[in-house]
Design a protein around this motif. Structure first.
Motif: not given
Length: 291
Positions: A47-52, A83-87, A136-138
């Motif tokens: 599992s990862l958390s992606l910040f868009l 930032a939008v955070m999605r799993s 770019r993302v985090l």
């Protein structure tokens, strides 16, 4: 910007390397970045958390200091800036000759991005559909290979692995199938919106994989039970002394299938890993508030 948090997870600044459409509902985005060498994972359903970034932003807006207090700092940013955070789950990674990670893949389940779609696209689908090289993302991801964000953990005595996934969990299920030792007995049901989303999976396991296409049935798209439930009722599970089940996707479907496996099929509830990746009618922000 400080990028380290307490092990086994840390932040990674990444850029889009390329994208590839896998089907009408699935898009693969490959990410690269100079600090990916510190990204470590055993894969499976990592599992990862992606910040868009939000529309109009060149990069995701996050607190300047991403230390132990990053969550509160992120929450305190204005709603239209934060930032939008999605799993998501890790679909795959590539390493160089020294074993350092150079690229990772994340598969996005798209919805609402095509003209005439029944429902509007969410922020992650909109971002992924328009992603271009260099965007770019985090990422909040693992710095330790075996970490608590990997949930697929069959007991050593498992003699049958049972998998169910909808399109949001197909990437994780696919990674699981590719990671299992040769000869492992697997019965898998993978549910997708359209026939074009079916993929050719390369695996050495002894697997019977059934792709279930919702567009091929008369069941309404809003149904809260998985198509696999009928398939299991009709055909049952292969005989096994110690089965292990991993089911992931829409929460209502996961709940219904877990109940059937435990109550009707006799699978020990302690040998069922179940994960609700999303809940029908709720955004991830709404789910987060409830939790």
């Amino acid at each position: 910007m400080t990028t380290a948090v307490a092990a086994p997870f840390r932040f990674f600044s990444l850029q889009v390397a390329r994208t590839r459409r896998l089907g009408p509902s699935l898009l693969r985005v490959t990410f690269a970045g100079p600090d990916l060498h510190a990204f470590l994972s055993d894969g499976r359903d990592q599992s990862l958390s992606l910040f868009l970034p939000r529309p109009g932003q060149s990069e995701p807006a996050v607190p300047v200091e991403l230390g132990d207090g990053w969550w509160q700092g992120w929450r305190e940013l204005p709603d239209d800036v934060r930032a939008v955070m999605r799993s998501y789950t890790l679909r795959g990674l590539r390493r160089d000759a020294l074993g350092r990670t150079t690229e990772i893949d994340i598969d996005f389940a798209l919805h609402g991005v095509d003209p005439g779609a029944a429902s509007p696209a969410g922020p992650a689908s909109r971002w992924a559909a328009g992603a271009r090289a260099g965007d770019r993302v985090l990422l909040l991801g693992p710095a330790v290979e075996d970490n608590r964000a990997i949930r697929f953990r069959p007991p050593e005595d498992t003699d049958l692995v049972v998998l169910w996934a909808d399109e949001t969990a197909v990437p994780a299920a696919s990674a699981v199938l590719e990671s299992l030792p040769a000869g492992t007995r697997v019965r898998a049901w993978l549910e997708v919106p359209a026939a074009g989303d079916i993929q050719d999976l390369v695996t050495d396991v002894d697997a019977e994989i059934t792709w279930l296409v919702r567009a091929d049935t008369s069941r309404a798209a809003s149904a809260s039970t998985p198509l696999a439930l009928d398939a299991i009722r009709d055909g049952g599970l292969p005989h096994a002394r110690a089965p292990y089940a991993w089911i992931a996707g829409e929460s209502g479907c996961v709940k219904a299938l877990r109940r059937h496996l435990v109550r009707e099929c006799g699978v020990d509830r302690r040998r069922v890993t179940f994960v609700g990746y999303w809940r029908r009618g709720l955004t991830e922000e709404q789910l987060r508030e409830r939790e």
